[in-house]
Design a protein around this motif. Structure first.
Motif, PDB file in Angstrom:
ATOM      1  N   GLY A  52       1.015  -1.410  -0.256  1.00  0.00           N
ATOM      2  CA  GLY A  52       0.089  -0.097   0.242  1.00  0.00           C
ATOM      3  C   GLY A  52       0.718   1.445   0.034  1.00  0.00           C
ATOM      4  O   GLY A  52       1.671   1.077   0.847  1.00  0.00           O
ATOM      5  N   GLY A  53       0.990   1.959  -0.833  1.00  0.00           N
ATOM      6  CA  GLY A  53       1.492   3.570  -1.250  1.00  0.00           C
ATOM      7  C   GLY A  53       2.516   3.258  -1.672  1.00  0.00           C
ATOM      8  O   GLY A  53       3.363   4.089  -1.838  1.00  0.00           O
ATOM      9  N   GLU A  54       2.606   1.971  -1.991  1.00  0.00           N
ATOM     10  CA  GLU A  54       3.778   2.143  -3.077  1.00  0.00           C
ATOM     11  C   GLU A  54       3.913   2.594  -4.442  1.00  0.00           C
ATOM     12  O   GLU A  54       2.896   3.012  -5.354  1.00  0.00           O
ATOM     13  CB  GLU A  54       3.689   0.543  -3.296  1.00  0.00           C
ATOM     14  CG  GLU A  54       5.370  -0.121  -4.561  1.00  0.00           C
ATOM     15  CD  GLU A  54       5.511  -1.675  -4.419  1.00  0.00           C
ATOM     16  OE1 GLU A  54       4.536  -1.951  -3.725  1.00  0.00           O
ATOM     17  OE2 GLU A  54       6.709  -1.174  -5.070  1.00  0.00           O
ATOM     18  N   VAL A  55       4.968   3.614  -5.217  1.00  0.00           N
ATOM     19  CA  VAL A  55       4.712   3.757  -6.215  1.00  0.00           C
ATOM     20  C   VAL A  55       6.681   3.967  -6.318  1.00  0.00           C
ATOM     21  O   VAL A  55       7.325   2.863  -6.483  1.00  0.00           O
ATOM     22  CB  VAL A  55       5.589   5.631  -5.638  1.00  0.00           C
ATOM     23  CG1 VAL A  55       5.809   5.906  -7.503  1.00  0.00           C
ATOM     24  CG2 VAL A  55       4.539   6.027  -5.294  1.00  0.00           C
ATOM     25  N   LYS A  56       6.103   2.759  -8.274  1.00  0.00           N
ATOM     26  CA  LYS A  56       7.033   2.387  -9.129  1.00  0.00           C
ATOM     27  C   LYS A  56       7.301   3.058 -10.582  1.00  0.00           C
ATOM     28  O   LYS A  56       6.661   4.063 -10.650  1.00  0.00           O
ATOM     29  CB  LYS A  56       6.989   1.271  -9.432  1.00  0.00           C
ATOM     30  CG  LYS A  56       7.404  -0.126  -7.976  1.00  0.00           C
ATOM     31  CD  LYS A  56       7.185  -1.386  -8.688  1.00  0.00           C
ATOM     32  CE  LYS A  56       8.007  -2.322  -7.596  1.00  0.00           C
ATOM     33  NZ  LYS A  56       7.563  -3.987  -7.822  1.00  0.00           N
ATOM     34  N   LYS A  57       8.323   3.688 -10.699  1.00  0.00           N
ATOM     35  CA  LYS A  57       8.717   4.317 -12.118  1.00  0.00           C
ATOM     36  C   LYS A  57       9.150   3.607 -12.958  1.00  0.00           C
ATOM     37  O   LYS A  57      10.080   2.385 -12.557  1.00  0.00           O
ATOM     38  CB  LYS A  57       9.542   5.512 -12.138  1.00  0.00           C
ATOM     39  CG  LYS A  57       8.744   6.511 -11.331  1.00  0.00           C
ATOM     40  CD  LYS A  57       9.622   7.636 -10.755  1.00  0.00           C
ATOM     41  CE  LYS A  57       8.896   8.613 -10.645  1.00  0.00           C
ATOM     42  NZ  LYS A  57       9.343  10.403  -9.922  1.00  0.00           N
ATOM     43  N   LEU A  58       9.115   3.461 -14.197  1.00  0.00           N
ATOM     44  CA  LEU A  58       9.476   2.250 -15.369  1.00  0.00           C
ATOM     45  C   LEU A  58       9.717   3.945 -16.600  1.00  0.00           C
ATOM     46  O   LEU A  58       8.866   4.148 -17.363  1.00  0.00           O
ATOM     47  CB  LEU A  58       8.481   1.694 -15.889  1.00  0.00           C
ATOM     48  CG  LEU A  58       8.843   0.901 -16.176  1.00  0.00           C
ATOM     49  CD1 LEU A  58      10.431   0.134 -16.184  1.00  0.00           C
ATOM     50  CD2 LEU A  58       7.877  -0.028 -17.001  1.00  0.00           C
ATOM     51  N   LYS A  59      10.787   4.270 -16.287  1.00  0.00           N
ATOM     52  CA  LYS A  59      10.831   5.230 -17.427  1.00  0.00           C
ATOM     53  C   LYS A  59       9.914   6.649 -17.108  1.00  0.00           C
ATOM     54  O   LYS A  59       9.590   7.478 -15.970  1.00  0.00           O
ATOM     55  CB  LYS A  59      11.101   5.392 -18.801  1.00  0.00           C
ATOM     56  CG  LYS A  59      12.140   3.889 -19.237  1.00  0.00           C
ATOM     57  CD  LYS A  59      12.454   3.671 -20.196  1.00  0.00           C
ATOM     58  CE  LYS A  59      13.789   2.527 -21.104  1.00  0.00           C
ATOM     59  NZ  LYS A  59      13.060   2.490 -22.571  1.00  0.00           N
TER      60      LYS A  59
END
Lengths: 111, 112
Positions: A52-59
């Motif tokens: 919960g609350g996780e943020v992931k970036k892919l470019k």
């Protein structure tokens, strides 16, 4: 059966614009996946968010899982024509291993 | 790379025919799934299988059956095809647990 509502269903924007796709449910999921599907092909996994609350970036793509694990968003910065496709969110049940898919967002990025 | 292969990309059949859709995966995955995809409805689960000879109904099993005699192959059967079964059918496989599903390229089935 748990339900996932995805919005918007269609999105047509110009190259360089930003956009956000939303995936909402009244149910809690143990994890949430985002897939992208191009014409004539099956969906391909982009990312899985678990916490919960996780943020992931892919470019240029940013994925966020809501604190309560009921919703998620996909934000694309400076969209390019190559981002065109059908984006699908899919939530994994807290019990069992089935995935529930949203209806999909058809994104068109015009040059 | 995981490879999920569906036997046909396009298939045209007639109402009342028995139709077989085949799916093969090459990564020794335990779990396999059959979905149908229709505009505005996303992917809906028809049947899935946790292991050889095991099967469970998904959300829309009516009019379909499945067979999993070998680990790598999962077959979807339309017992008596009807026009409302015209759709894109997608097969997927997964090792298990939290692992992602890997999809085939789909079979576009038309029932006339």
């Amino acid at each position: 059966t748990q339900l996932l509502e995805q919005s918007p269903q269609f999105l047509s924007i110009q190259e360089g614009e930003n956009l956000t796709v939303y995936c909402n449910s009244s149910s809690v999921f143990s994890s949430l996946q985002w897939y992208r599907q191009e014409p004539g092909e099956g969906p391909v996994l982009l990312v899985t968010v678990v916490t919960g609350g996780e943020v992931k970036k892919l470019k240029r793509l940013t994925f966020q899982f809501g604190d309560a694990r009921k919703d998620s968003s996909l934000h694309i910065t400076a969209a390019q024509p190559g981002d065109t496709g059908l984006y699908l969110c899919a939530g994994k049940e807290t019990s069992g291993s089935r995935l529930t898919f949203g209806e999909g967002t058809q994104l068109t990025v015009n040059p | 790379d995981v490879k999920v292969t569906q036997s046909s990309r396009y298939l045209v059949k007639r109402t009342g025919e028995k139709v077989f859709l085949e799916c093969v995966q090459d990564m020794d995955h335990e779990n396999m799934f059959w979905y149908r995809q229709d505009p505005g409805l996303g992917l809906r689960l028809i049947y899935f299988s946790y292991d050889v000879k095991m099967k469970e109904k998904g959300d829309i099993p009516e009019g379909y059956s499945v067979s999993r005699e070998k680990k790598e192959r999962f077959s979807l059967i339309l017992e008596s095809a009807s026009t409302n079964q015209t759709s894109m059918y997608l097969c997927a496989s997964r090792r298990g647990g939290q692992q992602p599903q890997h999809f085939g390229d789909g079979t576009r089935l038309s029932i006339l």
